[in-house]
Design a protein around this motif. Structure first.
Motif, mmCIF file in Angstrom:
data_model
loop_
_atom_site.group_PDB
_atom_site.id
_atom_site.type_symbol
_atom_site.label_atom_id
_atom_site.label_comp_id
_atom_site.label_asym_id
_atom_site.label_seq_id
_atom_site.Cartn_x
_atom_site.Cartn_y
_atom_site.Cartn_z
ATOM 1 N N GLU A 1 -0.179 13.948 5.624
ATOM 2 C CA GLU A 1 0.027 13.150 4.846
ATOM 3 C C GLU A 1 -0.578 13.848 3.322
ATOM 4 O O GLU A 1 -0.290 12.865 2.279
ATOM 5 C CB GLU A 1 -0.717 11.854 4.756
ATOM 6 C CG GLU A 1 0.839 10.747 5.922
ATOM 7 C CD GLU A 1 -0.174 11.219 6.774
ATOM 8 O OE1 GLU A 1 -0.962 11.965 7.274
ATOM 9 O OE2 GLU A 1 0.528 10.548 7.869
ATOM 10 N N GLN B 1 0.728 14.982 -0.160
ATOM 11 C CA GLN B 1 1.349 13.647 -0.561
ATOM 12 C C GLN B 1 0.441 12.530 -1.378
ATOM 13 O O GLN B 1 0.267 12.488 -2.677
ATOM 14 C CB GLN B 1 2.365 12.487 0.485
ATOM 15 C CG GLN B 1 3.766 13.353 0.211
ATOM 16 C CD GLN B 1 4.090 11.972 1.811
ATOM 17 O OE1 GLN B 1 4.431 12.688 2.465
ATOM 18 N NE2 GLN B 1 5.561 11.525 1.488
ATOM 19 N N LEU B 2 -1.291 13.266 -0.570
ATOM 20 C CA LEU B 2 -2.436 11.853 -0.691
ATOM 21 C C LEU B 2 -2.788 13.097 -1.913
ATOM 22 O O LEU B 2 -3.389 12.488 -3.144
ATOM 23 C CB LEU B 2 -3.184 12.045 -0.426
ATOM 24 C CG LEU B 2 -4.203 10.983 0.540
ATOM 25 C CD1 LEU B 2 -3.512 9.414 0.150
ATOM 26 C CD2 LEU B 2 -5.400 11.077 1.421
ATOM 27 N N LEU C 1 -1.332 11.654 -5.356
ATOM 28 C CA LEU C 1 -1.433 10.683 -5.982
ATOM 29 C C LEU C 1 -3.262 10.535 -6.136
ATOM 30 O O LEU C 1 -3.411 9.088 -6.986
ATOM 31 C CB LEU C 1 -1.662 9.367 -4.733
ATOM 32 C CG LEU C 1 0.084 9.581 -4.119
ATOM 33 C CD1 LEU C 1 0.384 8.219 -2.859
ATOM 34 C CD2 LEU C 1 1.042 8.822 -5.474
ATOM 35 N N LEU D 1 -6.059 6.149 4.956
ATOM 36 C CA LEU D 1 -4.755 6.177 4.390
ATOM 37 C C LEU D 1 -4.686 4.797 3.747
ATOM 38 O O LEU D 1 -4.162 4.630 3.519
ATOM 39 C CB LEU D 1 -3.896 6.737 5.533
ATOM 40 C CG LEU D 1 -2.993 6.469 4.553
ATOM 41 C CD1 LEU D 1 -3.218 7.482 3.084
ATOM 42 C CD2 LEU D 1 -1.198 7.592 5.339
ATOM 43 N N SER D 2 -4.334 3.720 4.829
ATOM 44 C CA SER D 2 -4.197 2.389 4.175
ATOM 45 C C SER D 2 -5.034 1.901 3.228
ATOM 46 O O SER D 2 -4.106 1.037 2.015
ATOM 47 C CB SER D 2 -4.338 1.264 5.812
ATOM 48 O OG SER D 2 -4.039 -0.025 5.177
ATOM 49 N N LEU E 1 -3.776 3.283 -0.057
ATOM 50 C CA LEU E 1 -2.805 3.298 -0.337
ATOM 51 C C LEU E 1 -2.145 1.482 -0.494
ATOM 52 O O LEU E 1 -2.305 1.579 -2.002
ATOM 53 C CB LEU E 1 -1.847 2.873 0.492
ATOM 54 C CG LEU E 1 -1.384 4.365 0.697
ATOM 55 C CD1 LEU E 1 -0.516 4.836 2.421
ATOM 56 C CD2 LEU E 1 -1.318 5.848 0.061
ATOM 57 N N GLN E 2 -3.233 0.909 -0.909
ATOM 58 C CA GLN E 2 -3.658 -0.462 -0.890
ATOM 59 C C GLN E 2 -4.268 -0.425 -2.560
ATOM 60 O O GLN E 2 -4.153 -1.545 -3.364
ATOM 61 C CB GLN E 2 -4.837 -1.481 -0.288
ATOM 62 C CG GLN E 2 -3.741 -1.490 1.376
ATOM 63 C CD GLN E 2 -4.885 -2.239 2.032
ATOM 64 O OE1 GLN E 2 -5.082 -3.642 1.506
ATOM 65 N NE2 GLN E 2 -4.951 -2.129 3.679
ATOM 66 N N LYS F 1 -2.051 0.718 -4.578
ATOM 67 C CA LYS F 1 -0.712 -0.498 -5.672
ATOM 68 C C LYS F 1 -1.005 -1.860 -5.998
ATOM 69 O O LYS F 1 -0.522 -2.911 -6.507
ATOM 70 C CB LYS F 1 0.066 -0.666 -3.863
ATOM 71 C CG LYS F 1 0.281 0.298 -3.480
ATOM 72 C CD LYS F 1 1.824 -0.078 -3.477
ATOM 73 C CE LYS F 1 2.595 0.492 -2.724
ATOM 74 N NZ LYS F 1 4.215 1.023 -3.822
ATOM 75 N N VAL G 1 -10.345 -7.461 10.342
ATOM 76 C CA VAL G 1 -11.139 -8.185 10.645
ATOM 77 C C VAL G 1 -12.097 -8.924 12.203
ATOM 78 O O VAL G 1 -13.605 -9.649 12.364
ATOM 79 C CB VAL G 1 -12.200 -8.383 9.712
ATOM 80 C CG1 VAL G 1 -12.180 -7.583 8.317
ATOM 81 C CG2 VAL G 1 -12.163 -9.902 9.380
#
Lengths: 360, 256
Positions: free
Chosen positions: B27, B30-31, B34, B145-146, B149-150, B153, B162
């Motif tokens: 990734e 691509q990352l 961004l 990564l998550s 990306l959050q 977005k 948690v």
């Protein structure tokens, strides 16, 4: 609801192999228990030989092991694993914001050798999910249920109390009972009748019938929880202030293992998972009321104290469920007792609450 | 879309957490479309000056110099994210908090007086406001990564699991190693996010994500005693990667 179509027939234990092969031949994915790493796991079986044999599960509060034996109950998995999977992608959103709903192939499942408690769990899930959950419904409508009556309930079993076993009374296609080399069979549907016709069976004789009844009676005595269902929801709700919940929760970890292994716990969380290519997935995952985040909402929390979360679990199964769905939420399989890391015994909790007064 | 301007800092730590950015091999290209790694010593020589949109901070604060540096990082970053066990609880080097670091210095260094250390190795949150935490030793690259990306977005706040490791373990279809094998496991008190990595390989969880939300380590400690696990072993279980977290520390202290 189906009932027994045929009454009882008697055959030989080795006809189970014939039955298994017939289901495979008819295009079913047969799901049954096999031994994986010393534990009974529910999985898809490609041959009868994969089915667990010669083992017995020894269950107790917070412990599980297999020994050699001739009868087993279950492991941590229940039909829920297949009918209501732990992860389910509901839809995808492309980077251009198109919503793509996955097209699913309809799988024809045949559960082989489920115990009556797990059959009962499917009946409970039916009330909750039919007409609500497309995925569940598509599997459910194309499914075969071959049930094995429970001749030897385990230490954490209480199906007799919950009226779900040890003998299955309805809603199966075929139910069988092992009596040594003999097999007592009963069809509960037209499909079950067709399957029965494939096997070499004859109407049950008096001696075998008496042995069958005695075996079921003995099994029934073993699977009691020490409380009665009659008036239970009301009795528990009257004692909602009971201090027992706080006391029991001293042992509770809030880890939600009970929720996860419960064959009827259907609560879920919905996650939006963004991917690097700009698309995203919406995924449904198992959740449970013992998790702290479960009762957390914008602006507050319904049950910040762990004892209140545990109490909710107990009261939902034995009181609220009856109001919501017209059935108890507990089927007496005992998984929440066995797979609780600290061995909290649900039966003991209910007994203690009933023993105490309104706030005792 | 404007790229997110990111800084990646390291304090007292092993580099393993920031390395997880580079481990995103599939990734990474691509990352980098961004986000801009304006400061990332492990990855590039170029250093872009602040302010930064997001600073990812690895490591615990264990020297007076680091106290000054973390304050500077805080000032020049809109969002400060602590990554890994060291930056969220003190990490493995917080084990020295239980001993006398002055004594260690005398054994290890020829000129111990040149080494300036604080009495305790502690997470950045002790000194500055930390906006988000990503746990683990090391952090999971998927969680990193998550999280990114959050952020991109515009999800506020970005969320990561948690609740207990057990939830992920069961969802993944693992058998409980504690119940079925009697292997001591910290899963029931440890925050999920790793996908129950260790139990998936038949090992007990060793708690590198630290305490979950509303954890009950006392109840697990009591259960370990019931199972006749040796006191030393229980202590060592809790006295690992997140030993200095408030909740695990209490159990460790019982056996000191």
């Amino acid at each position: 609801m189906w009932v027994s179509l045929t009454g009882l027939y008697v055959g030989r234990v080795d006809s189970l192999r014939v039955l298994f092969d017939e289901l495979r031949r008819s295009g079913y994915f047969v799901v049954g228990y096999r031994v994986v790493d010393g534990v009974l796991r529910l999985g898809e079986l490609s041959s009868f030989d994969e089915l667990a044999q010669g083992v017995e599960d020894v269950q107790g509060p917070g412990r599980y092991s297999l020994i050699s034996g001739s009868f087993y109950r279950h492991g941590p998995d229940s039909p829920k694993k297949f009918l209501y999977p732990p992860y389910l992608t509901l839809f995808k959103v492309s980077s251009g914001w198109d919503v793509v709903v996955p097209v699913r192939e309809v799988r024809r499942l045949a559960f082989f050798g489920l115990k009556p408690c797990d059959l009962a769990s499917i009946k409970v899930l039916d009330r909750v999910l039919l007409g609500v959950d497309d995925y569940y419904e598509s599997l459910r409508k194309n499914m075969v249920l071959i049930v094995e009556n429970c001749t030897t309930p385990g230490n954490t079993c209480f199906c007799s109390t919950m009226n779900t076993g040890p003998r299955a009374r309805d809603s199966f296609d075929l139910a069988y009972t092992r009596l040594g080399d003999k097999l007592v069979l009963e069809a509960g549907s037209v499909l079950g009748l067709k399957l029965l016709n494939v096997l070499e069976v004859e109407p049950i004789d008096d001696a075998t019938y008496e042995r069958f009844e005695a075996t079921m009676r003995n099994a029934s005595e073993k699977a009691r929880a020490g409380f009665e269902l009659n008036g239970l929801p009301e009795e528990l709700e009257l004692r909602i202030e009971s201090k027992v919940y706080e006391k029991v929760t001293e042992k509770c970890l809030g880890c939600a293992n009970c929720n996860m292994v419960c064959p009827t716990c259907f609560c879920f969380d919905v996650l939006d998972v963004p991917l690097i290519d700009g698309s995203a997935e919406r995924v449904r995952v198992w959740d449970g009321c013992l998790n702290f985040t479960y009762g957390q909402v914008a602006g507050g929390h319904f049950r910040p104290d762990l004892w209140a979360r545990y109490r909710h679990f107990v009261l939902h199964k034995f009181a609220y469920w009856v109001k919501q769905f017209g059935t108890f939420g507990c089927v007496g399989c005992g998984r929440c007792i066995t797979w609780c890391p600290t061995g909290i015994d649900l039966r003991e909790t209910v007994r203690s609450v009933l023993r105490g007064g309104k706030s005792g | 879309m404007r790229k997110l301007k990111v800084a990646v800092y390291k304090f007292s730590s092993c580099d393993g957490c920031q390395l997880q950015f580079l481990n995103l091999e599939d990734e990474l290209l691509q990352l980098s479309d961004l986000i801009e790694f304006a400061l990332f010593y492990e990855a590039r020589r170029f250093v872009g000056s602040g302010p930064y949109d997001v600073a990812f901070v690895e490591g615990s604060i264990s020297t007076p110099h680091e106290v000054e540096l973390i304050k500077k990082v805080r000032e020049e970053s809109k969002v400060l994210v602590a990554i890994g066990a060291c930056a969220t609880s003190g990490g493995i080097q917080a084990l020295r908090n239980w001993a006398d670091a002055e004594e260690y210095k005398r054994y290890v260094y020829p000129r111990p007086e040149w080494v300036e250390v604080l009495r305790y190795a502690e997470p950045p949150s002790k000194y500055v406001k930390v906006d988000y935490e990503i746990r683990g030793c090391p952090v999971s690259k998927d969680q990193l990564l998550s999280f990114v990306l959050q952020l991109l977005k515009g999800k506020t706040p970005p969320t990561l699991p948690v609740d207990s490791v057990c939830v992920e373990c069961k969802r993944r279809g693992n058998v409980c190693v504690l119940v079925a094998k009697g292997i001591p496991c910290l899963g029931p008190v440890t925050m999920g996010g790793c996908g129950a990595l260790c139990p998936s390989y038949g090992r007990g969880c060793y708690g590198c994500y630290g305490p979950m939300i509303d954890p009950k380590p006392d109840a697990l400690n009591a259960r370990f005693k019931e199972l006749n696990i040796k006191p030393k072993e229980i202590q060592l279980l809790f006295k690992q990667f997140t030993n200095w977290s408030k909740e695990f520390r209490k159990v460790v202290e019982e056996y000191e």
